[in-house]
Write a protein that holds these residues in place. Structure first.
Motif, PDB file in Angstrom:
ATOM      1  N   LEU A 211      29.097 -27.792  -4.781  1.00 35.03           N
ATOM      2  CA  LEU A 211      29.970 -28.823  -4.231  1.00 35.03           C
ATOM      3  C   LEU A 211      29.435 -29.351  -2.900  1.00 35.03           C
ATOM      4  CD1 LEU A 211      33.545 -27.391  -4.971  1.00 35.03           C
ATOM      5  CD2 LEU A 211      32.245 -29.110  -6.254  1.00 35.03           C
ATOM      6  N   LEU A 212      28.838 -28.466  -2.099  1.00 35.45           N
ATOM      7  CA  LEU A 212      28.274 -28.905  -0.825  1.00 35.45           C
ATOM      8  C   LEU A 212      27.041 -29.767  -1.057  1.00 35.45           C
ATOM      9  CD1 LEU A 212      28.408 -28.928   2.217  1.00 35.45           C
ATOM     10  CD2 LEU A 212      27.160 -26.765   2.257  1.00 35.45           C
TER      11      LEU A 212
ATOM     12  N   GLY B 178      25.930 -35.725   7.193  1.00 35.24           N
ATOM     13  CA  GLY B 178      24.759 -35.169   6.530  1.00 35.24           C
ATOM     14  C   GLY B 178      24.206 -33.966   7.270  1.00 35.24           C
ATOM     15  N   LEU B 179      24.169 -34.064   8.607  1.00 40.64           N
ATOM     16  CA  LEU B 179      23.693 -32.935   9.406  1.00 40.64           C
ATOM     17  C   LEU B 179      24.612 -31.735   9.235  1.00 40.64           C
ATOM     18  CD1 LEU B 179      21.744 -31.770  11.496  1.00 40.64           C
ATOM     19  CD2 LEU B 179      23.175 -32.781  13.288  1.00 40.64           C
ATOM     20  N   PHE B 180      25.924 -31.986   9.212  1.00 40.03           N
ATOM     21  CA  PHE B 180      26.875 -30.904   8.970  1.00 40.03           C
ATOM     22  C   PHE B 180      26.610 -30.237   7.628  1.00 40.03           C
ATOM     23  CE2 PHE B 180      30.720 -29.757   6.595  1.00 40.03           C
ATOM     24  CZ  PHE B 180      31.155 -28.673   7.343  1.00 40.03           C
TER      25      PHE B 180
ATOM     26  N   VAL C 219      26.327 -29.610  15.973  1.00 41.68           N
ATOM     27  CA  VAL C 219      26.272 -30.656  14.952  1.00 41.68           C
ATOM     28  C   VAL C 219      26.622 -32.015  15.553  1.00 41.68           C
ATOM     29  CG1 VAL C 219      27.346 -31.480  12.813  1.00 41.68           C
ATOM     30  CG2 VAL C 219      26.729 -29.074  13.039  1.00 41.68           C
ATOM     31  N   LEU C 220      27.507 -32.029  16.510  1.00 39.69           N
ATOM     32  CA  LEU C 220      27.935 -33.276  17.126  1.00 39.69           C
ATOM     33  C   LEU C 220      26.917 -33.830  18.115  1.00 39.69           C
ATOM     34  CD1 LEU C 220      30.385 -35.216  17.140  1.00 39.69           C
ATOM     35  CD2 LEU C 220      31.278 -33.905  19.077  1.00 39.69           C
ATOM     36  N   GLN C 221      26.157 -32.946  18.751  1.00 37.47           N
ATOM     37  CA  GLN C 221      25.292 -33.359  19.861  1.00 37.47           C
ATOM     38  C   GLN C 221      23.808 -33.419  19.503  1.00 37.47           C
ATOM     39  OE1 GLN C 221      26.266 -30.506  22.912  1.00 37.47           O
ATOM     40  NE2 GLN C 221      28.437 -31.081  22.932  1.00 37.47           N
TER      41      GLN C 221
ATOM     42  N   LEU D 231      23.875 -30.020   5.908  1.00 32.70           N
ATOM     43  CA  LEU D 231      22.649 -29.217   5.964  1.00 32.70           C
ATOM     44  C   LEU D 231      22.857 -27.912   6.720  1.00 32.70           C
ATOM     45  CD1 LEU D 231      20.005 -32.003   6.655  1.00 32.70           C
ATOM     46  CD2 LEU D 231      20.120 -30.553   4.618  1.00 32.70           C
ATOM     47  N   GLN D 232      23.527 -27.984   7.867  1.00 29.00           N
ATOM     48  CA  GLN D 232      23.710 -26.781   8.676  1.00 29.00           C
ATOM     49  C   GLN D 232      24.720 -25.829   8.047  1.00 29.00           C
ATOM     50  OE1 GLN D 232      21.796 -25.998  11.395  1.00 29.00           O
ATOM     51  NE2 GLN D 232      20.654 -27.834  10.815  1.00 29.00           N
ATOM     52  N   ASP D 233      25.789 -26.363   7.477  1.00 28.05           N
ATOM     53  CA  ASP D 233      26.779 -25.500   6.831  1.00 28.05           C
ATOM     54  C   ASP D 233      26.203 -24.858   5.584  1.00 28.05           C
ATOM     55  OD1 ASP D 233      29.451 -24.498   7.114  1.00 28.05           O
ATOM     56  OD2 ASP D 233      29.991 -25.609   5.302  1.00 28.05           O
ATOM     57  N   TRP D 234      25.199 -25.490   4.995  1.00 32.25           N
ATOM     58  CA  TRP D 234      24.535 -24.930   3.824  1.00 32.25           C
ATOM     59  C   TRP D 234      23.995 -23.533   4.109  1.00 32.25           C
ATOM     60  CZ3 TRP D 234      23.856 -25.056  -1.192  1.00 32.25           C
ATOM     61  CH2 TRP D 234      22.715 -24.470  -1.763  1.00 32.25           C
ATOM     62  N   LEU D 235      23.523 -23.308   5.327  1.00 32.24           N
ATOM     63  CA  LEU D 235      22.965 -21.997   5.680  1.00 32.24           C
ATOM     64  C   LEU D 235      24.016 -20.903   5.513  1.00 32.24           C
ATOM     65  CD1 LEU D 235      21.069 -23.099   8.906  1.00 32.24           C
ATOM     66  CD2 LEU D 235      20.054 -22.600   6.672  1.00 32.24           C
TER      67      LEU D 235
END
Length: 221
Positions: free
Chosen positions: A86-87, A39-41, A213-215, A43-47
């Motif tokens: 799609l995202l 989910g965090l990915f 995103v991982l940390q 949101l961040q990739d959405w930018l």
């Protein structure tokens, strides 16, 4: 072998391998990555996905008067049509409401990657922009196509919910004419050095994106 491989120094190969085997993506493949990280990915990739049309549009304008290059960039942009939806669909599938995408707070490293792309389109030559972004898109497309079966298998998602990842096949196919066009160009040593520099920056920013995103602390923690 993709055209970008021709510019890979040992340092760049090492950076590329770090992306291809980053713990974020490996965690998806093994099913050990927390669903909240997906989910965090999203949101961040959405930018970046949200601004992709604008970025490519600026690159198309900067490529003038080279009509051949402009048309190939237009084809690549057309392959991204529908990507934002799609995202959003993927985000909803992993627990992110659509309203959350309208108020994303960017992680510093994620915003840095987006700002790098804008900096390149503003200050670099069209070829340098193409190489910096193309190298990123080539690796990202490869990763997306590699993990989408694992997303269905480990996270009980349907094909329609992971179509953001499988759709990158069309984008990777649009990179082939651009790679062919690049392979026909002759670059002086100084130009090749500059191209390796922009690939290095592109890969370094991408690694920082996945690290973040991982940390980053999760809201549920």
């Amino acid at each position: 072998m993709v055209w970008f491989d021709q510019l890979l120094t040992p340092e760049l190969r090492s950076l590329r391998e770090r992306i291809l085997h980053h713990p974020f993506w490996s965690g998806i493949e093994t099913g050990t990555l927390a669903r909240e990280r997906l989910g965090l990915f999203a949101l961040q990739d959405w930018l970046i996905v949200r601004d992709a049309y604008r970025l490519d549009g600026l690159a198309i304008a900067r490529a003038a008067p080279n009509l051949e290059l402009q048309e190939m960039l237009i084809d690549k942009l057309a392959a991204k049509k529908g990507g934002p939806e799609l995202l959003l669909r993927f985000g909803a599938a992993v627990g992110v409401p659509r309203a959350a995408f309208a108020q994303v707070e960017p992680l510093a490293a994620c915003l840095a990657l987006l700002n790098f792309f804008y900096w390149m389109v503003e200050t670099a030559t069209p070829v340098e922009w193409l190489v910096a972004v193309g190298a990123s898109e080539e690796v990202f497309a490869r990763l997306c196509l590699r993990v989408y079966p694992a997303l269905m298998r480990h996270y009980n998602l349907e094909a329609s919910q992971v179509a953001f990842f499988s759709a990158h096949l069309a984008i990777s196919e649009r990179l082939t004419p651009l790679e062919r066009w690049l392979s026909e160009r002759h670059f002086e040593p100084a130009e090749r050095q500059r191209l390796t520099q922009v690939i290095r920056l592109s890969h370094q920013y991408e690694i920082q994106f996945y690290d973040a995103v991982l940390q980053a602390p999760l809201a549920s923690s």
